[in-house]
Scaffold this motif. Structure first.
Motif, PDB file in Angstrom:
ATOM      1  N   PHE A   6       0.823  -1.197   0.000  1.00 27.28           N
ATOM      2  CA  PHE A   6       0.000   0.000   0.000  1.00 27.28           C
ATOM      3  C   PHE A   6       0.865   1.257   0.000  1.00 27.28           C
ATOM      4  N   LEU A   7       1.905   1.275   0.829  1.00 25.72           N
ATOM      5  CA  LEU A   7       2.777   2.446   0.891  1.00 25.72           C
ATOM      6  C   LEU A   7       3.555   2.639  -0.407  1.00 25.72           C
ATOM      7  N   ILE A   9       2.423   1.838  -3.396  1.00 24.09           N
ATOM      8  CA  ILE A   9       1.449   2.382  -4.343  1.00 24.09           C
ATOM      9  C   ILE A   9       1.194   3.862  -4.057  1.00 24.09           C
ATOM     10  N   VAL A  10       1.065   4.226  -2.785  1.00 23.54           N
ATOM     11  CA  VAL A  10       0.857   5.634  -2.421  1.00 23.54           C
ATOM     12  C   VAL A  10       2.041   6.476  -2.875  1.00 23.54           C
ATOM     13  N   ALA A  11       3.250   5.986  -2.664  1.00 24.32           N
ATOM     14  CA  ALA A  11       4.444   6.739  -3.066  1.00 24.32           C
ATOM     15  C   ALA A  11       4.478   6.929  -4.576  1.00 24.32           C
ATOM     16  N   VAL A  13       1.886   6.903  -6.695  1.00 24.63           N
ATOM     17  CA  VAL A  13       0.810   7.809  -7.103  1.00 24.63           C
ATOM     18  C   VAL A  13       1.163   9.259  -6.782  1.00 24.63           C
ATOM     19  N   LEU A  14       1.665   9.514  -5.569  1.00 26.29           N
ATOM     20  CA  LEU A  14       2.068  10.876  -5.219  1.00 26.29           C
ATOM     21  C   LEU A  14       3.177  11.381  -6.129  1.00 26.29           C
ATOM     22  N   GLY A  31       6.351  11.644  -2.029  1.00 26.72           N
ATOM     23  CA  GLY A  31       6.300  10.279  -2.560  1.00 26.72           C
ATOM     24  C   GLY A  31       7.652   9.584  -2.474  1.00 26.72           C
ATOM     25  N   VAL A  34       8.381   8.775   1.222  1.00 25.70           N
ATOM     26  CA  VAL A  34       7.586   7.624   1.668  1.00 25.70           C
ATOM     27  C   VAL A  34       8.161   6.331   1.112  1.00 25.70           C
ATOM     28  N   ASP A  38       9.741   3.341   3.343  1.00 25.93           N
ATOM     29  CA  ASP A  38       9.135   2.021   3.203  1.00 25.93           C
ATOM     30  C   ASP A  38      10.186   0.960   2.887  1.00 25.93           C
TER      31      ASP A  38
END
Length: 56
Positions: A6-7, A9-11, A13-14, A31, A34, A38
């Motif tokens: 999840f982290l 993917i968030v990184a 996307v950001l 991003g 993160v 991670d």
């Protein structure tokens, strides 16, 4: 493991949003930070796991 993915993917996307919208460059920086945190946490967990198995 789900939190790790999840982290990541968030990184990503950001980072993409920050790269596409040039005014939001700080999202790219967030991003990347993160993603680095991670990866470090993942490596620490992996090192702990290998050390714990080596002791036994």
């Amino acid at each position: 493991m789900a939190l790790f993915l999840f982290l990541v993917i968030v990184a990503i996307v950001l980072g993409l949003i920050g790269w596409v919208v040039h005014g939001l460059g700080y999202l790219l920086v967030i991003g990347v930070v993160v993603l680095v945190i991670d990866i470090v946490l993942g490596l620490v967990r992996l090192a702990r796991r290998s050390r714990r198995h080596r002791i036994r």
